[in-house]
Design a protein around this motif. Structure first.
Motif, PDB file in Angstrom:
ATOM      1  N   GLY A 147      19.024   4.925  21.512  1.00  0.00           N
ATOM      2  CA  GLY A 147      18.860   6.249  20.917  1.00  0.00           C
ATOM      3  C   GLY A 147      17.512   6.868  21.233  1.00  0.00           C
ATOM      4  O   GLY A 147      17.414   8.059  21.542  1.00  0.00           O
ATOM      5  N   GLU A 148      16.463   6.057  21.185  1.00  0.00           N
ATOM      6  CA  GLU A 148      15.132   6.551  21.547  1.00  0.00           C
ATOM      7  C   GLU A 148      15.074   6.935  23.019  1.00  0.00           C
ATOM      8  O   GLU A 148      14.407   7.904  23.406  1.00  0.00           O
ATOM      9  CB  GLU A 148      14.088   5.487  21.255  1.00  0.00           C
ATOM     10  CG  GLU A 148      13.886   5.182  19.779  1.00  0.00           C
ATOM     11  CD  GLU A 148      12.937   4.018  19.593  1.00  0.00           C
ATOM     12  OE1 GLU A 148      11.715   4.255  19.601  1.00  0.00           O
ATOM     13  OE2 GLU A 148      13.416   2.874  19.447  1.00  0.00           O
ATOM     14  N   ALA A 149      15.789   6.177  23.852  1.00  0.00           N
ATOM     15  CA  ALA A 149      15.825   6.496  25.281  1.00  0.00           C
ATOM     16  C   ALA A 149      16.506   7.839  25.515  1.00  0.00           C
ATOM     17  O   ALA A 149      16.068   8.635  26.351  1.00  0.00           O
ATOM     18  CB  ALA A 149      16.545   5.391  26.044  1.00  0.00           C
ATOM     19  N   ALA A 150      17.586   8.106  24.765  1.00  0.00           N
ATOM     20  CA  ALA A 150      18.276   9.387  24.895  1.00  0.00           C
ATOM     21  C   ALA A 150      17.347  10.545  24.561  1.00  0.00           C
ATOM     22  O   ALA A 150      17.396  11.608  25.192  1.00  0.00           O
ATOM     23  CB  ALA A 150      19.510   9.406  23.994  1.00  0.00           C
ATOM     24  N   GLU A 151      16.478  10.356  23.570  1.00  0.00           N
ATOM     25  CA  GLU A 151      15.490  11.385  23.231  1.00  0.00           C
ATOM     26  C   GLU A 151      14.382  11.449  24.280  1.00  0.00           C
ATOM     27  O   GLU A 151      13.876  12.524  24.600  1.00  0.00           O
ATOM     28  CB  GLU A 151      14.889  11.086  21.859  1.00  0.00           C
ATOM     29  CG  GLU A 151      15.885  11.168  20.720  1.00  0.00           C
ATOM     30  CD  GLU A 151      15.289  10.750  19.384  1.00  0.00           C
ATOM     31  OE1 GLU A 151      14.115  10.311  19.365  1.00  0.00           O
ATOM     32  OE2 GLU A 151      15.994  10.866  18.368  1.00  0.00           O
ATOM     33  N   GLY A 152      14.023  10.306  24.830  1.00  0.00           N
ATOM     34  CA  GLY A 152      12.915  10.246  25.768  1.00  0.00           C
ATOM     35  C   GLY A 152      13.178  10.903  27.105  1.00  0.00           C
ATOM     36  O   GLY A 152      12.232  11.245  27.815  1.00  0.00           O
ATOM     37  N   ILE A 153      14.458  11.107  27.483  1.00  0.00           N
ATOM     38  CA  ILE A 153      14.748  11.724  28.783  1.00  0.00           C
ATOM     39  C   ILE A 153      15.059  13.211  28.649  1.00  0.00           C
ATOM     40  O   ILE A 153      15.372  13.868  29.643  1.00  0.00           O
ATOM     41  CB  ILE A 153      15.901  11.007  29.511  1.00  0.00           C
ATOM     42  CG1 ILE A 153      17.222  11.141  28.738  1.00  0.00           C
ATOM     43  CG2 ILE A 153      15.555   9.539  29.758  1.00  0.00           C
ATOM     44  CD1 ILE A 153      18.432  10.585  29.487  1.00  0.00           C
TER      45      ILE A 153
END
Length: 405
Positions: A145-151
């Motif tokens: 989930g954090e990766a989805a926000e990070g990109i």
């Protein structure tokens, strides 16, 4: 303003994949703008990339690295596309790969770089390499989930999906994230997509799957008709599941492919639902074509028409704009008397003009919906294609006018 796009789902961890997040302050101080994927040794990776001739430096490097070594790490940065940067851009991407490789103890070719953001500015190598240790130290299976926000760039919401399917009595997990809201046009629509599974998949089949499913999903969406310089869709298979290996003749291929297709479609549609300034999610369904190309020509001509897209925003059933777009799509020898055009179940055009039973009130009712399907039956063959798009609102202009300020 995302249309029908809710919060992120619960992600099932993918065995053999760990994710790290960090902040390099590339565009905004404190923003999480670095994402690292770590793949278990022996993982298979396949991808499809932009067809823009000015492809970004990370695309060039990733393609080369895929041909040289088995990937172990993916390095993604937002805020800077590293596109239109010439030879220096390639060197900068390689330096970032080299720095991560040295920290992780792998070869430089085992690192695949990806960038998204502003075109034409040099990659801030020092900022990125300075954030890598934090990303590696924070690697974990639960950080999808954090990766989805990070990109994200101009996205208003993160995009992700996670599915599980039982194959041969064993559970296989597929999780994925994507980003994109503008500069979206097929030929890889500025989108990035990262999909991972713990299934064992034969390497040639993995490339076939990402190519075919990417063609039917990410290459059937369009927001503004602009093909980005940085697009990439990556499919990773770690082989950590206990399910049987999937090859071209596997009895489990159909079920695995169906689950994978669902992930691809969900991520692609999420990009359109979150199109810059979008208020409508629109399916354009062309049937009765002689060839796939003419079906796509008609669908994209309608999808890219600023007049159609602004009418959609206004909920204005100005059916003449759709008719005109079909007529200028370049399909030879159209029998305009045979063509039918519908908005959902409301017939707009029949026998070369407005349908006898059409009413403005019925057309307005459909156009006021958040989700609309435009059906176009050419009645000249049996080929069918679908394209997904959105409307053009005032916010689309504002977002892109202010993008660099």
């Amino acid at each position: 303003m995302a249309v029908g796009l809710g919060p992120l789902p619960e992600f099932f961890p993918v065995r053999g994949v760990r994710v790290g997040i960090a902040s390099a302050g590339i565009k905004k101080p404190g923003r999480k703008d670095i994402v690292v994927f770590e793949l278990a040794e022996g993982s298979q990776v396949a991808g499809i990339f932009t067809r823009n001739q000015f492809c970004a430096a990370p695309v060039t490097v990733t393609r080369r690295h895929l041909s040289e070594a088995a990937p172990r790490y993916l390095l993604i940065n937002t805020g800077n596309a590293n596109a239109g940067t010439g030879r220096k851009g390639v060197v900068d991407a390689e330096q970032c790969c080299s720095a991560l490789a040295a920290m992780a103890g792998v070869s430089e070719a085992a690192v695949l770089p990806f960038s998204t953001g502003v075109i034409g500015e040099s990659l801030p190598v020092v900022k990125i390499t300075g954030a890598l240790s934090a990303a590696l130290e924070g690697l974990g299976e639960e950080r999808w989930g954090e990766a989805a926000e990070g990109i994200m760039t101009t996205d208003t919401l993160p995009k992700g999906v996670s599915r599980q399917v039982v194959l041969g009595g064993e559970t296989v997990t597929i999780s994925g994230i994507s980003k994109g809201a503008g500069m979206i046009r097929p030929n890889m629509a500025t989108m990035l997509g990262f999909i991972a599974t713990d299934a064992k998949v034969e390497s040639t089949l993995l490339q076939t799957l990402v190519s075919e499913l990417g063609e039917a999903s990410f290459n059937r969406i369009t927001i503004d008709g602009d093909t980005s310089t940085n697009d990439a869709c990556i499919l990773m298979a770690t082989g950590q599941s206990d399910a049987p290996e999937i090859g071209p003749d596997s009895p489990f291929l159909a079920d695995f492919r169906a689950a994978l297709e669902d992930v691809f479609m969900t991520l692609a549609h999420a990009i359109v639902r979150d199109g810059e300034g979008a208020t409508k999610f629109v399916t354009i369904n062309v049937s009765g074509a002689e060839t796939q190309q003419e079906a796509l020509d008609v669908a994209y001509t309608v999808a890219h028409s600023p007049l159609v897209k602004t009418a959609l925003f206004a909920s204005d059933p100005n059916w003449g704009r759709i008719l005109a777009a079909v007529g200028r799509a370049g399909v030879p020898d159209l029998d305009i008397d045979a063509i039918e055009i519908h908005l959902d179940d409301v017939c707009l055009v029949r026998h070369g003009g407005r349908a006898e039973d059409y009413s403005e009130a019925r057309g307005k009712a459909v156009m006021s919906q958040q989700e609309i399907t435009i059906y176009i039956d050419l009645k000249r063959g049996d080929v069918h294609e679908r394209v997904w798009t959105c409307d053009f609102s005032h916010d689309y202009v504002t977002i892109n006018a202010d993008y660099r300020t």
